[in-house]
Design an enzyme around this catalytic site. Sequence first.
Site, mmCIF file in Angstrom:
data_model
loop_
_atom_site.group_PDB
_atom_site.id
_atom_site.type_symbol
_atom_site.label_atom_id
_atom_site.label_comp_id
_atom_site.label_asym_id
_atom_site.label_seq_id
_atom_site.Cartn_x
_atom_site.Cartn_y
_atom_site.Cartn_z
ATOM 1 N N LYS A 165 21.987 -1.547 3.728
ATOM 2 C CA LYS A 165 23.227 -1.918 4.424
ATOM 3 C C LYS A 165 23.654 -3.330 4.020
ATOM 4 O O LYS A 165 24.832 -3.595 3.773
ATOM 5 C CB LYS A 165 23.032 -1.821 5.944
ATOM 6 C CG LYS A 165 22.940 -0.375 6.427
ATOM 7 C CD LYS A 165 22.480 -0.249 7.874
ATOM 8 C CE LYS A 165 22.253 1.222 8.219
ATOM 9 N NZ LYS A 165 21.702 1.433 9.570
ATOM 10 N N GLN A 181 19.255 -1.790 14.753
ATOM 11 C CA GLN A 181 18.647 -0.664 14.045
ATOM 12 C C GLN A 181 17.689 0.088 14.976
ATOM 13 O O GLN A 181 16.859 -0.515 15.646
ATOM 14 C CB GLN A 181 17.897 -1.200 12.809
ATOM 15 C CG GLN A 181 17.310 -0.141 11.907
ATOM 16 C CD GLN A 181 18.356 0.672 11.142
ATOM 17 O OE1 GLN A 181 19.372 0.152 10.695
ATOM 18 N NE2 GLN A 181 18.100 1.965 11.012
ATOM 19 N N ASP A 235 28.092 1.018 15.094
ATOM 20 C CA ASP A 235 27.349 2.284 15.024
ATOM 21 C C ASP A 235 27.928 3.315 15.990
ATOM 22 O O ASP A 235 27.485 4.466 16.009
ATOM 23 C CB ASP A 235 25.864 2.059 15.360
ATOM 24 C CG ASP A 235 25.013 1.918 14.103
ATOM 25 O OD1 ASP A 235 25.508 2.248 13.008
ATOM 26 O OD2 ASP A 235 23.845 1.481 14.224
#
Length: 280
Positions: free
Chosen positions: A44, A88, A111
């Site tokens: 990422k 994450q 997200d």
Amino acid sequence: MDGAALARKVRAAVAGEVAELGHVGLATVLVGEDPASQVYIGLKHKAATEAGFEPTDHRLPASTSQSELLRLVEELNGDEGVDGLLVQLPLPDHIDEGVVLRAIEPVKDVDGVHPMNAGFLALGTPTIVPATPRGCIALLDEYGVELEGARTVVIGRSNIVGKPVAQLLVQRNATVTICHSRTRDLAAHLREADVVVAAVGRPRLVKAEMVKPGAAVIDVGVNRTDDGLVGDVDPGVAEVAGLLSPVPGGVGPMTIAMLLQNTVEAARLRRNGGYPGSTP
Ligand code: NAD
């Protein structure tokens, strides 16, 4: 379906938007040393840097307490230079994932995991949509797969893939069946499907004889096996399906591209004062 090629196109377009905006900040938070998570975060950051973002990489030890993590999230929520914030997953067991995800400022939740963004999607008025489901739909669109009226089967009902993919398909007027671990006779459902999205985490679960000839099959699965990285779909399905997204090289690169797209959109949203008619 070549996810790597489509991802390159999306990332090039995103780079153009970043140049226009001047500064786009993406902050990532990784707690612990999970090897797969470290790889994902690394990918990422590389993609974000290439697209001209200013990414910041926060790595905390596995022993970090929930309140320490929440403090960092609060700090990044208030940081004007941060447009997108992602934590994450998975988090260590002693941290309540739901509490942390609810603490993320919704307009920075790239997200799409905050209940507010998940709620907007469920209402059919999507704001920030989780990257992997968005990538699945983008692949189907790129290859001209007709979704309106199509019979679609989503295997998996997670909050991050299965449910949002199903909601996006419904929004596109597909007829959607969600299969999961308690589904009786998965093959019977799959044989009816024009479009299949497999998001399970079981190596090669979907076999050629389960798939309707000509169907479009999206393989979201990432399974580390003795044979290397494999998806949820057996490669033999390629003989029957009209279209198949491979693992690797299908949904994976699209997830990263869509995360970058989400970050640019979050930056624009915040600069325009947030969600219309709401108070995030
Ligand atoms: P999850 O474990 O949260 O959910 C798995 C789902 O599969 C559950 O809803 C469960 O009911 C269902 N399931 C389990 N066994 C089944 C069976 N035998 N038949 C039918 N359904 C069954 O997983 P997730 O987070 O949704 O991820 C799914 C897969 O996608 C994993 O392999 C994950 O690594 C991968 N993934 C890939 C990306 C990417 O960018 N490529 C992103 C997210 C997840």
